[in-house]
Every structure is written in structure tokens, then in C-alpha cells.
Enzyme design. Structure first.
Site, PDB file in Angstrom:
ATOM      1  N   GLU A  13       0.808  -1.217   0.000  1.00 33.22           N
ATOM      2  CA  GLU A  13       0.000   0.000   0.000  1.00 33.22           C
ATOM      3  C   GLU A  13       0.841   1.267   0.000  1.00 33.22           C
ATOM      4  O   GLU A  13       0.311   2.353  -0.287  1.00 33.22           O
ATOM      5  CB  GLU A  13      -0.936   0.004   1.214  1.00 33.22           C
ATOM      6  CG  GLU A  13      -2.014  -1.067   1.154  1.00 33.22           C
ATOM      7  CD  GLU A  13      -2.831  -1.174   2.425  1.00 33.22           C
ATOM      8  OE1 GLU A  13      -3.997  -1.617   2.346  1.00 33.22           O
ATOM      9  OE2 GLU A  13      -2.308  -0.830   3.511  1.00 33.22           O
ATOM     10  N   ASP A 200     -13.196  -5.744  -1.863  1.00 36.23           N
ATOM     11  CA  ASP A 200     -14.147  -6.847  -1.716  1.00 36.23           C
ATOM     12  C   ASP A 200     -15.469  -6.297  -1.193  1.00 36.23           C
ATOM     13  O   ASP A 200     -15.578  -5.115  -0.861  1.00 36.23           O
ATOM     14  CB  ASP A 200     -13.599  -7.921  -0.764  1.00 36.23           C
ATOM     15  CG  ASP A 200     -13.322  -7.365   0.624  1.00 36.23           C
ATOM     16  OD1 ASP A 200     -14.265  -7.308   1.428  1.00 36.23           O
ATOM     17  OD2 ASP A 200     -12.164  -6.984   0.908  1.00 36.23           O
TER      18      ASP A 200
END
Length: 232
Positions: A13, A200
């Protein structure tokens, strides 16, 4: 600003953001490596906090104490809590709270931290506007939403748990660090923003979707964060 802190829970990230820094100095504290450098004339510290709220809170406090960070941006991925928010889309925080705090037996609302006035922690409006502008420039093919992000020390992959969180708190996205960062920032009276790309749907398909779409979601959040830093 003297210093802008950027936190990601995982190496993927923040790795590309570290590559953008110039004149880098690495400081190790609390088993975390803080990459301090220059980005477009600004002093920026990029760090991997590790996953979950305690790591994130400790990381934020170190940014304040050791580097005198005057703003903190948390970038990463999350599960969607809203049917209109799709995998790959971006959510920027209006406020953050901890969905797994529960002291109702003492008369507090669920999510309320005992003996604290704030129910949720408010993100900085100026940073939020800047993030939306940056996202529209670098991620024109996705949607961006502004809303509540909820955090807890759980990976949400059960529809019943998801529905319970939505029913209690609303929220646009669920993850595992943002509210701790927001709490630490507010206690130190500095502005913060949580940026989350959706990996998700936080339901029965979450683990499969996360594995498949993690990299693409991270790409969106990193591009937004970098452009935002350029604009600050």
C-alpha cells in the site's frame, strides 16, 4: 505544513509512494520503518504500520511525537458496506469509528469509547475535498464516495456480520486501521483523512474477491494519494 504523515497497513500500500521520495532518511521505531523524504518540496514521512488498530494508533503517535506531523493520511483498501460501491471504487472518510467497541452494559451506545465525548472522529474537510479532486484527475474510470468508514480488529467476510454493522452504524467501507488513526489524530488535534479503495464486498465472497482484486484496488488508492500529496 512541517510534515505530512502517510500510513499504509501493508507494504504494497505504500511501496510506490516510498519510491517517489527524494533524500530519504529511514528511522526505525516500534519495529516500524519511517521513510522521511521530500516530495515536490514537501516533507513527507511514509510508513507501514502493520495491520489492526493498535499498530495504527502507535504509528500515528510516533508520526506526531518524532516527526511533528501536522496532518496524517491513511491509504489502503477496504470492504464495501454499500451496494452502490463496487470493487475498485474509492471511499474517502467523512468520519471514522470503531465497530467492535461495545460498552453498552455501562450505558454507552455501541461503538462509543467509554469516557470520550466523541462517538466518531471527523475527518478534515479540506483534505477530503482535495482527495476528491485528485481522484477525479487520476482515476476517472471509477466512482468516488464520501462517507463513514468503520474499523475493527476483524476481516469482515460474513454477510450477517456485515448486515449487523450496516444496521448499527451505516458506513460506506469497513477495514482494520482507520478509526485508530483518526482517534490518535483527533487526540493530537491534527487533521486526518482515511482513503480506501474497495477490494471486496465484505460478505461471503470477500476472501476470493480480496485475493483477486487487491492489487488493482491498491493502485487506485496509491495514485490518488500521490496526486493529493502533489497538490498539498
Amino acid at each position: 505544513m512541517k510534515c505530512i504523515g502517510v500510513i499504509g497497513a501493508m507494504e504494497q500500500e505504500i511501496s510506490r509512494l516510498k519510491e517517489k521520495l527524494e533524500n530519504v532518511k529511514i528511522t526505525r521505531k516500534a519495529s516500524m520503518d519511517f521513510y522521511e523524504g521530500n516530495l515536490d518540496g514537501k516533507r513527507v514521512v511514509v510508513v507501514k504500520s502493520g495491520i489492526c488498530k493498535v499498530n495504527a494508533g502507535i504509528c500515528t503517535q510516533i508520526l506526531v511525537d518524532l516527526f511533528e506531523a501536522e496532518a496524517v493520511i491513511n491509504t489502503g483498501i477496504a470492504g464495501s458496506l454499500n451496494k452502490d460501491i463496487n470493487i475498485g471504487d474509492i471511499v474517502v472518510s467523512t468520519d471514522v469509528l470503531q465497530h467492535d467497541v461495545d460498552a453498552r452494559i455501562f450505558g454507552y451506545s455501541r461503538g462509543q469509547i467509554p469516557q470520550m465525548d466523541a462517538f466518531s472522529f471527523q475527518a478534515d474537510e479540506g483534505l477530503r475535498r482535495l482527495a476528491v479532486q485528485a481522484c477525479c484527475e487520476v482515476n476517472p474510470d471509477i466512482q468516488i464516495f464520501e462517507g463513514r468508514i468503520v474499523s475493527g480488529d476483524q476481516f469482515i467476510s460474513d454477510k450477517k456480520v456485515k448486515d449487523d454493522i450496516v444496521g448499527e452504524f451505516g458506513g460506506f467501507a469497513v477495514e482494520m486501521e482507520g478509526a485508530a488513526i483518526g482517534q490518535a489524530a483527533c487526540l493530537n488535534e491534527i487533521p486526518f483523512l482515511v482513503i480506501r479503495a474497495i477490494s471486496d464486498k465484505a460478505d461471503g465472497s470477500a476472501q476470493m474477491d480480496y485475493t483477486e482484486f487487491e492489487s488493482a484496488a491498491i493502485e487506485h488508492s496509491v495514485k490518488l494519494t500521490y496526486k493529493m500529496l502533489q497538490k498539498m
